[in-house]
Motif scaffolding. Structure first.
Motif, PDB file in Angstrom:
ATOM      1  N   LYS A 395      -4.942  -6.978  11.854  1.00 46.83           N
ATOM      2  CA  LYS A 395      -6.319  -6.478  11.664  1.00 46.83           C
ATOM      3  C   LYS A 395      -7.170  -6.744  12.905  1.00 46.83           C
ATOM      4  O   LYS A 395      -7.992  -5.912  13.297  1.00 46.83           O
ATOM      5  N   LYS A 396      -6.954  -7.879  13.514  1.00 39.54           N
ATOM      6  CA  LYS A 396      -7.703  -8.244  14.720  1.00 39.54           C
ATOM      7  C   LYS A 396      -7.534  -7.204  15.822  1.00 39.54           C
ATOM      8  O   LYS A 396      -8.492  -6.866  16.530  1.00 39.54           O
ATOM      9  N   TYR A 397      -6.337  -6.651  15.962  1.00 37.26           N
ATOM     10  CA  TYR A 397      -6.065  -5.667  17.012  1.00 37.26           C
ATOM     11  C   TYR A 397      -6.111  -4.227  16.491  1.00 37.26           C
ATOM     12  O   TYR A 397      -5.697  -3.297  17.191  1.00 37.26           O
ATOM     13  N   GLY A 398      -6.605  -4.050  15.262  1.00 34.40           N
ATOM     14  CA  GLY A 398      -6.781  -2.710  14.712  1.00 34.40           C
ATOM     15  C   GLY A 398      -5.484  -1.974  14.414  1.00 34.40           C
ATOM     16  O   GLY A 398      -5.441  -0.746  14.452  1.00 34.40           O
ATOM     17  N   LEU A 399      -4.425  -2.731  14.088  1.00 30.95           N
ATOM     18  CA  LEU A 399      -3.104  -2.115  13.880  1.00 30.95           C
ATOM     19  C   LEU A 399      -2.623  -2.185  12.435  1.00 30.95           C
ATOM     20  O   LEU A 399      -1.538  -1.698  12.133  1.00 30.95           O
ATOM     21  N   ARG A 400      -3.423  -2.769  11.552  1.00 30.84           N
ATOM     22  CA  ARG A 400      -2.914  -3.021  10.204  1.00 30.84           C
ATOM     23  C   ARG A 400      -2.528  -1.744   9.470  1.00 30.84           C
ATOM     24  O   ARG A 400      -1.579  -1.731   8.674  1.00 30.84           O
ATOM     25  N   ASN A 401      -3.246  -0.662   9.715  1.00 26.75           N
ATOM     26  CA  ASN A 401      -2.941   0.596   9.002  1.00 26.75           C
ATOM     27  C   ASN A 401      -1.800   1.383   9.649  1.00 26.75           C
ATOM     28  O   ASN A 401      -1.432   2.447   9.168  1.00 26.75           O
ATOM     29  N   ARG A 402      -1.218   0.840  10.715  1.00 26.80           N
ATOM     30  CA  ARG A 402      -0.132   1.545  11.403  1.00 26.80           C
ATOM     31  C   ARG A 402       1.243   0.957  11.106  1.00 26.80           C
ATOM     32  O   ARG A 402       2.253   1.443  11.613  1.00 26.80           O
ATOM     33  N   THR A 403       1.295  -0.066  10.297  1.00 26.04           N
ATOM     34  CA  THR A 403       2.579  -0.683   9.969  1.00 26.04           C
ATOM     35  C   THR A 403       2.530  -1.269   8.571  1.00 26.04           C
ATOM     36  O   THR A 403       1.456  -1.383   7.974  1.00 26.04           O
ATOM     37  N   LYS A 404       3.685  -1.620   8.032  1.00 32.02           N
ATOM     38  CA  LYS A 404       3.779  -2.261   6.733  1.00 32.02           C
ATOM     39  C   LYS A 404       4.409  -3.640   6.893  1.00 32.02           C
ATOM     40  O   LYS A 404       5.232  -3.866   7.786  1.00 32.02           O
ATOM     41  N   ILE A 405       4.006  -4.559   6.037  1.00 32.90           N
ATOM     42  CA  ILE A 405       4.567  -5.909   6.059  1.00 32.90           C
ATOM     43  C   ILE A 405       5.486  -6.085   4.853  1.00 32.90           C
ATOM     44  O   ILE A 405       5.090  -5.846   3.717  1.00 32.90           O
ATOM     45  N   ILE A 406       6.729  -6.483   5.131  1.00 32.01           N
ATOM     46  CA  ILE A 406       7.688  -6.815   4.071  1.00 32.01           C
ATOM     47  C   ILE A 406       7.831  -8.335   4.052  1.00 32.01           C
ATOM     48  O   ILE A 406       8.154  -8.935   5.072  1.00 32.01           O
ATOM     49  N   ALA A 407       7.574  -8.937   2.907  1.00 33.41           N
ATOM     50  CA  ALA A 407       7.631 -10.397   2.793  1.00 33.41           C
ATOM     51  C   ALA A 407       8.929 -10.847   2.158  1.00 33.41           C
ATOM     52  O   ALA A 407       9.451 -10.189   1.252  1.00 33.41           O
TER      53      ALA A 407
END
Length: 527
Positions: A395-407
């Motif tokens: 989110k800090k670098y404005g990339l959160r909507n461009r990738t998905k996180i798999i936990a």
């Protein structure tokens, strides 16, 4: 005369009954006294052996007799039974009350005073899944009468509006998912062919999921079921290498052209094994060697990092090339070490404008088929610390909507899954939960090729214990039970879909503290 022969025979029998054990004990006594390896046996021959017998039996005694339902590690008895019951009975019901110690620190999901009702849930319940479940007719101390029956159950898919898409704006063939839970990386070789086949068929039966191949490449058994595949590529390049061990674009293109393979994952690290992978030589059969393109019968040790890649820029460049060639989503699997390294990695994504289609964040508490003690116990942040770190940095670098996180990392129950989603995950990987659903009893001998239930072994005799047709239903039932429970938790939180969990739905409460009101009456409140 016959009587005399009988008496003589009886005397000989008694003599042998006494003499043979006596000779064996004497021989054992002499051996123990003379040996120099064990001091306790030299001082206490024969009797000292009880110490080693009890030590060997210790794990089983603790697991079944001496630990309470909340004490076992890496999973306690309650967690283990939840998986087994979900797989066998498609049910996760319990009674009387939770055994959790509510006075201890911990995470809690936030309930809504006005939860969502069934009709408000955005849930896909068709087509129904044809499976098999057990019903208990009678259960006593020494017996259980139960029978299995074929039935149809609702799949608990995501609504079309809530499907998670990997590579939506980056590749020609994006990967669309109608379920949030898939199988974490488990290689053929670490697991036997029957276990891999049962998992593939079970996941395919449940639908809306995926199967990560692990670094051992794609085997015919991964493809047995009609399930989607994420192929993992490790620094050893197993399955995509030439005879000298170098990366082969030709082999990669062959896999990229396989319909069932929907995405690729570059493995930088694994929770309990933040080094290159290891498979002992006795597990490396001719078939496994051919699949991985290595030599049979020899230990397999993957390098600690990809050859020629020593920083984020080089890794992202390689990732971009793989994505251009395959036209399918490419992700990375990491273990977060600290804020600085995560920041550098994600900053490089912003600087190069190359963002992985997904980032698998494996917690340091994750499992493994073989690792060193120090790595498994002391390296890498646990999942619930790593997830918000990666999420916030993106989110800090404005990339959160461009990738998905798999936990991933001990997320085998619906409450832990919901918490991970609250902390920033989009999708969930599970390995050991699916192993348990195929029959794993947590014997913790995965690295020895002697798994007693035929799951984590390539030994053909031991694998005979695992019935594929039986276990595929348990895999499917476990997954569908998780999905249903996840929707139930979403409803309690006032949501119409588990895709909408966020930080507002999770609280952390530390130990109680006492204070007094104006009347000096003692109360308790959360810190």
């Amino acid at each position: 005369m016959a009587k005399n022969w009988f008496e003589i025979g009886f005397i000989i029998f008694i003599a042998l009954l006494i003499l043979v054990p006596a000779v064996l004990l004497l021989r054992l006594y002499i051996h123990d006294v003379k040996q120099k390896e064990h001091s306790v046996l030299r001082n206490y021959p024969i009797l000292g052996k009880m110490r080693y017998i009890l030590e060997k039996m210790g794990p089983e005694l603790r697991q079944y007799l001496f630990l309470n339902n909340q004490e076992g590690k890496p999973f306690n008895r309650n967690q283990y039974e939840i998986v087994v019951k979900a797989g066998k009975y498609n049910n996760s019901m319990m009674s009387f009350g939770a055994e959790r110690n509510f006075e201890n620190d911990g995470f809690y999901l936030v309930n809504n005073m006005f939860p969502a009702v069934k009709e408000e849930l955005k849930i896909g319940q068709s087509p129904k899944i044809k499976t098999r479940v057990y019903e208990i007719n009678e259960e006593n101390l020494f017996s259980r009468k139960e029978k299995s029956k074929h039935t149809e159950i609702e799949p608990a898919f995501l609504h079309d509006d809530d499907k998670v898409v990997l590579g939506e704006h980056t590749v020609r063939y994006p990967f669309r998912l109608k379920g949030l839970i898939g199988q974490s990386a488990m290689s053929y070789g670490s697991l036997g062919d029957r276990a891999i086949t049962a998992l593939s068929k079970g996941l395919g039966l449940a639908g809306g999921s995926w199967m990560n191949t692990g670094e051992g490449s794609v085997s015919p058994y991964h493809l047995k079921g009609d399930t989607d595949i994420i192929m993992q590529i490790s620094p050893g390049f197993f399955g995509v290498r030439d005879k000298d061990g170098h990366f082969s674009w030709e082999e990669f293109k062959k896999h990229a052209g396989t319909e069932q393979i929907k995405a690729f994952e570059l493995k930088l690290a694994q929770g309990a094994k933040t080094r290159g992978g290891h498979v002992s030589g006795d597990k490396v059969t001719e078939e496994i060697a051919n699949i991985r393109k290595v030599e049979a019968g020899k230990d397999i040790n993957s390098p600690n990092r990809f050859p020629g890649i020593s920083g984020p820029d080089q890794l992202l460049s390689f990732l971009g090339q793989l994505r251009d060639v395959s036209e399918k989503p490419i992700g990375v699997k990491i273990v977060a070490g600290d804020e600085q390294q995560v920041d550098q990695f994600i900053k490089a994504m912003a600087d190069t404008d190359t963002v992985p289609d997904f980032i698998t964040v494996d917690g340091g508490e994750g499992g493994t088929g073989a690792s060193f003690y120090a790595l498994a116990y002391s390296v890498g942040l646990p999942a619930f610390s790593a997830l918000p770190l990666v999420d916030e940095t993106l989110k800090k670098y404005g990339l959160r909507n461009r990738t998905k996180i798999i936990a991933s990392g001990k997320l085998l129950t619906p409450d832990k899954i919901a918490m991970a989603l609250c902390l920033g995950a989009d999708l969930i990987n599970i390995a050991r939960g699916f192993m348990i659903s195929t029959g794993c009893i947590m014997a913790q001998v995965c690295h020895t090729n002697t798994c007693p239930v035929g799951v984590a072994t390539t030994d053909e005799k031991l694998q005979k214990a695992l019935d594929i047709e039986e276990k595929k239903y348990r895999v499917a039932n476990y997954l569908i039970t998780l999905r249903n429970d996840l929707f139930n938790l979403a409803a309690v939180a006032g949501l119409d879909s588990p895709t909408k969990f966020n930080r507002d739905h999770l609280v952390y409460r530390s130990a109680f503290k006492e204070f007094s009101n104006s009347n000096n009456q003692s109360f308790t409140e959360y810190k």
